[in-house]
Scaffold this motif. Structure first.
Motif, PDB file in Angstrom:
ATOM      1  N   ARG A  55     -15.566-129.023  -0.732  1.00 56.84           N
ATOM      2  CA  ARG A  55     -15.082-129.928  -1.780  1.00 56.84           C
ATOM      3  C   ARG A  55     -16.173-130.934  -2.174  1.00 56.84           C
ATOM      4  N   ASP A  56     -16.807-131.528  -1.176  1.00 59.75           N
ATOM      5  CA  ASP A  56     -17.864-132.503  -1.456  1.00 59.75           C
ATOM      6  C   ASP A  56     -19.024-131.871  -2.222  1.00 59.75           C
ATOM      7  N   GLN A  57     -19.412-130.666  -1.848  1.00 58.34           N
ATOM      8  CA  GLN A  57     -20.520-129.982  -2.511  1.00 58.34           C
ATOM      9  C   GLN A  57     -20.172-129.629  -3.954  1.00 58.34           C
ATOM     10  N   VAL A  58     -18.955-129.138  -4.172  1.00 58.35           N
ATOM     11  CA  VAL A  58     -18.525-128.779  -5.522  1.00 58.35           C
ATOM     12  C   VAL A  58     -18.440-130.027  -6.395  1.00 58.35           C
ATOM     13  N   GLU A  59     -17.864-131.087  -5.855  1.00 61.94           N
ATOM     14  CA  GLU A  59     -17.751-132.339  -6.612  1.00 61.94           C
ATOM     15  C   GLU A  59     -19.140-132.849  -7.000  1.00 61.94           C
TER      16      GLU A  59
END
Length: 114
Positions: A55-59
């Motif tokens: 999630r952090d990487q995609v965001e």
């Protein structure tokens, strides 16, 4: 205006699917939903394949390319061990009314032999 759904599992192919969608397919008026289906029972997965990290990487990838109003994230726990991830991805696409579903050629385990 079109709605794209891109599914990722944290693999390089999943990330490529996001890049291709955002940088190659989408028009400025289009929207994107990025989905990830996770299984909390798989606590043995390396950190980079866990839902919070993904999630952090995609965001981070999206915030530098799209206005916040143009995308959303849908993280779902694997619904049922009997259902395939593919079935769940299609269900999410229908729920979101996605016009296009973009996925990588293969996931984190690599190409499957048939």
């Amino acid at each position: 205006m079109s709605l794209y759904l891109t599914c990722t599992d944290g693999s390089a192919m999943g990330e490529t699917a996001i890049y291709v969608t955002v940088d190659g397919l989408m028009s400025p008026e289009d929207s994107l939903v990025v989905s990830h289906i996770f299984d909390p029972a798989k606590s043995y997965l390396p950190f980079n394949y866990r839902e919070g990290y993904i999630r952090d990487q995609v965001e981070a990838l999206l915030v530098s390319r799209l206005p916040k109003a143009s995308y959303s994230l849908v993280w779902e726990e694997k619904a049922n061990p009997g259902n395939s991830t593919r079935q769940q991805m299609i269900a999410i696409a229908k729920e979101q009314h996605a016009k296009y579903l973009v996925v990588g050629y293969h996931g984190r385990k690599g190409p499957k032999e048939k």
